[in-house]
Design a protein around this motif. Sequence first.
Motif, PDB file in Angstrom:
ATOM      1  N   HIS A 188       0.858  -1.187   0.000  1.00  0.00           N
ATOM      2  CA  HIS A 188       0.000   0.000   0.000  1.00  0.00           C
ATOM      3  C   HIS A 188       0.888   1.229   0.000  1.00  0.00           C
ATOM      4  CE1 HIS A 188      -3.254   2.781   0.989  1.00  0.00           C
ATOM      5  NE2 HIS A 188      -4.091   1.791   0.731  1.00  0.00           N
ATOM      6  N   THR A 189       0.439   2.257  -0.668  1.00  0.00           N
ATOM      7  CA  THR A 189       1.158   3.522  -0.646  1.00  0.00           C
ATOM      8  C   THR A 189       1.075   4.130   0.756  1.00  0.00           C
ATOM      9  OG1 THR A 189      -0.820   4.712  -1.347  1.00  0.00           O
ATOM     10  CG2 THR A 189       0.675   3.955  -3.085  1.00  0.00           C
ATOM     11  N   ARG A 190       1.899   5.142   1.004  1.00  0.00           N
ATOM     12  CA  ARG A 190       1.882   5.741   2.335  1.00  0.00           C
ATOM     13  C   ARG A 190       1.329   7.159   2.290  1.00  0.00           C
ATOM     14  NH1 ARG A 190       8.365   6.236   3.560  1.00  0.00           N
ATOM     15  NH2 ARG A 190       8.861   8.054   2.275  1.00  0.00           N
ATOM     16  N   GLN A 193      15.492   9.804  -4.875  1.00  0.00           N
ATOM     17  CA  GLN A 193      15.866   8.392  -4.936  1.00  0.00           C
ATOM     18  C   GLN A 193      16.038   8.037  -6.410  1.00  0.00           C
ATOM     19  OE1 GLN A 193      13.107   4.909  -3.885  1.00  0.00           O
ATOM     20  NE2 GLN A 193      14.330   5.115  -2.028  1.00  0.00           N
ATOM     21  N   MET A 194      17.278   7.897  -6.845  1.00  0.00           N
ATOM     22  CA  MET A 194      17.580   7.660  -8.257  1.00  0.00           C
ATOM     23  C   MET A 194      17.290   6.210  -8.604  1.00  0.00           C
ATOM     24  SD  MET A 194      18.785  10.630  -9.306  1.00  0.00           S
ATOM     25  CE  MET A 194      19.779  10.336 -10.753  1.00  0.00           C
ATOM     26  N   LEU A 195      16.396   6.014  -9.592  1.00  0.00           N
ATOM     27  CA  LEU A 195      15.978   4.669  -9.982  1.00  0.00           C
ATOM     28  C   LEU A 195      15.791   4.606 -11.489  1.00  0.00           C
ATOM     29  CD1 LEU A 195      13.254   4.199  -7.231  1.00  0.00           C
ATOM     30  CD2 LEU A 195      15.433   2.971  -7.302  1.00  0.00           C
ATOM     31  N   GLY A 196      15.834   3.417 -12.020  1.00  0.00           N
ATOM     32  CA  GLY A 196      15.608   3.222 -13.438  1.00  0.00           C
ATOM     33  C   GLY A 196      14.264   2.566 -13.712  1.00  0.00           C
ATOM     34  N   SER A 197      13.728   2.820 -14.892  1.00  0.00           N
ATOM     35  CA  SER A 197      12.543   2.140 -15.429  1.00  0.00           C
ATOM     36  C   SER A 197      11.329   2.278 -14.518  1.00  0.00           C
ATOM     37  CB  SER A 197      12.864   0.662 -15.689  1.00  0.00           C
ATOM     38  OG  SER A 197      13.012  -0.058 -14.478  1.00  0.00           O
ATOM     39  N   ALA A 198      10.379   1.336 -14.659  1.00  0.00           N
ATOM     40  CA  ALA A 198       9.139   1.370 -13.876  1.00  0.00           C
ATOM     41  C   ALA A 198       9.330   0.910 -12.446  1.00  0.00           C
ATOM     42  CB  ALA A 198       8.073   0.518 -14.563  1.00  0.00           C
ATOM     43  N   VAL A 199      10.558   0.603 -12.052  1.00  0.00           N
ATOM     44  CA  VAL A 199      10.837   0.337 -10.633  1.00  0.00           C
ATOM     45  C   VAL A 199      10.347   1.506  -9.784  1.00  0.00           C
ATOM     46  CG1 VAL A 199      12.701   0.108  -8.929  1.00  0.00           C
ATOM     47  CG2 VAL A 199      12.757  -1.249 -11.040  1.00  0.00           C
ATOM     48  N   PHE A 239       7.633   3.273 -10.075  1.00  0.00           N
ATOM     49  CA  PHE A 239       6.232   3.056  -9.725  1.00  0.00           C
ATOM     50  C   PHE A 239       6.110   2.024  -8.605  1.00  0.00           C
ATOM     51  CE2 PHE A 239       5.605   4.469 -14.206  1.00  0.00           C
ATOM     52  CZ  PHE A 239       4.722   5.509 -13.972  1.00  0.00           C
ATOM     53  N   GLY A 240       6.903   0.961  -8.689  1.00  0.00           N
ATOM     54  CA  GLY A 240       6.846  -0.064  -7.654  1.00  0.00           C
ATOM     55  C   GLY A 240       7.207   0.481  -6.292  1.00  0.00           C
ATOM     56  N   ARG A 241       8.194   1.354  -6.237  1.00  0.00           N
ATOM     57  CA  ARG A 241       8.609   1.915  -4.944  1.00  0.00           C
ATOM     58  C   ARG A 241       7.544   2.847  -4.364  1.00  0.00           C
ATOM     59  NH1 ARG A 241      11.796  -2.113  -3.890  1.00  0.00           N
ATOM     60  NH2 ARG A 241      13.827  -2.071  -4.952  1.00  0.00           N
ATOM     61  N   VAL A 242       6.835   3.575  -5.231  1.00  0.00           N
ATOM     62  CA  VAL A 242       5.713   4.384  -4.733  1.00  0.00           C
ATOM     63  C   VAL A 242       4.588   3.477  -4.235  1.00  0.00           C
ATOM     64  CG1 VAL A 242       3.922   6.054  -5.373  1.00  0.00           C
ATOM     65  CG2 VAL A 242       6.265   6.369  -6.189  1.00  0.00           C
ATOM     66  N   ALA A 243       4.282   2.432  -4.995  1.00  0.00           N
ATOM     67  CA  ALA A 243       3.180   1.533  -4.638  1.00  0.00           C
ATOM     68  C   ALA A 243       3.416   0.839  -3.308  1.00  0.00           C
ATOM     69  CB  ALA A 243       2.979   0.496  -5.743  1.00  0.00           C
ATOM     70  N   GLU A 244       4.658   0.503  -3.008  1.00  0.00           N
ATOM     71  CA  GLU A 244       4.930  -0.214  -1.762  1.00  0.00           C
ATOM     72  C   GLU A 244       5.249   0.727  -0.602  1.00  0.00           C
ATOM     73  OE1 GLU A 244       8.092  -2.852  -2.787  1.00  0.00           O
ATOM     74  OE2 GLU A 244       9.643  -1.307  -2.661  1.00  0.00           O
ATOM     75  N   GLY A 245       5.132   2.038  -0.825  1.00  0.00           N
ATOM     76  CA  GLY A 245       5.291   2.997   0.261  1.00  0.00           C
ATOM     77  C   GLY A 245       6.722   3.344   0.607  1.00  0.00           C
ATOM     78  N   VAL A 246       7.663   3.033  -0.274  1.00  0.00           N
ATOM     79  CA  VAL A 246       9.067   3.395  -0.044  1.00  0.00           C
ATOM     80  C   VAL A 246       9.344   4.814  -0.506  1.00  0.00           C
ATOM     81  CG1 VAL A 246      11.453   2.836  -0.678  1.00  0.00           C
ATOM     82  CG2 VAL A 246       9.838   1.002  -0.133  1.00  0.00           C
ATOM     83  N   GLY A 268       1.722   8.944  -3.957  1.00  0.00           N
ATOM     84  CA  GLY A 268       1.423   7.870  -3.031  1.00  0.00           C
ATOM     85  C   GLY A 268       0.149   8.134  -2.260  1.00  0.00           C
ATOM     86  N   ASP A 269      -0.028   9.367  -1.833  1.00  0.00           N
ATOM     87  CA  ASP A 269      -1.212   9.786  -1.096  1.00  0.00           C
ATOM     88  C   ASP A 269      -2.093  10.637  -2.009  1.00  0.00           C
ATOM     89  OD1 ASP A 269      -3.149  10.763   0.612  1.00  0.00           O
ATOM     90  OD2 ASP A 269      -1.741  11.395   2.174  1.00  0.00           O
ATOM     91  N   PRO A 270      -3.301  10.154  -2.373  1.00  0.00           N
ATOM     92  CA  PRO A 270      -4.168  10.951  -3.254  1.00  0.00           C
ATOM     93  C   PRO A 270      -4.463  12.341  -2.724  1.00  0.00           C
ATOM     94  CG  PRO A 270      -5.005   8.707  -3.061  1.00  0.00           C
ATOM     95  CD  PRO A 270      -3.903   8.850  -2.050  1.00  0.00           C
TER      96      PRO A 270
END
Length: 283
Positions: free
Chosen positions: A164-166, A201-207, A209-216, A277-279
Amino acid sequence: MNKASSSGPAIDRGTAAALMEPLTDLVVRAGAAILAVNRSVMRIDGKADGSPVTEADLAADRIIGAGLARLIPEVPALSEERAHLAKPPFEGSFFLIDPLDGTKEFVAGRAEFTVNLALVVNGTPLLGIIGAPALGLVWRGLVGRGAERLTMDERAVRVAEPIHTRLIPPRGAPWIVAVSRSHGDPRTEAFIEKRPHAVRQMLGSAVKFGRVAEGVADIYPRLAPTSEWDVAAGYAVVTAAGGKITDMQGADLQFGRGRQGLTGEQGFIVPEFIAWGDPAAAR
């Protein structure tokens, strides 16, 4: 392999839920094919837009295309590697695929590349799967049914956990902002500077989105044009995890409708987006 078409049958949430496991299998198989390519000797070609394409992109695309044609042939599939065969608008339901998102990361020998698969219904992504094979991770979500992260070991055993997002950071606390390692732009940088105590937080590709989705991470802005297949799977995953994706004005995005690109041709372009993450932060 599915031929690009402008119309597909409407897929409801129940049908989409039944497709989640076989679609995840396709993404995992495509990821395995990518990992099997020897990056030190692989062929790298250039597309018309200057971006690279490798034999790994094409191998993943073949697996997903053939798999979708067997699984649900009545739903058209639009892939980055076959986008030249497609013309907008797309109506009803269709699959939107990036067989290897983050090709530059892959070519550079980094692990942050993904396989992106989305089911779009009436212009909005309903289901999304993001596989990060070199990280042993899959993020997936069905809007209205939640999202989860799968962790895979060397035997491909999958362990699923809900994600869940945070909530928006409290006043004075830093915002964790997922940013692209390869695609910076002035508008995005100006937007980030307005976030209180932003930590990039420097990241590549759709990773990202995954980090936002998991609340990181709290937010992922991209205020420069990108392609729909880069965004659709992440849109579904983040939304299913409790977040929201909008443009700068807070409006929802639409997929498959077609938009004029820099060359003047109608294409599958997302001019800008912000993954929140938070609407509540998007208001």
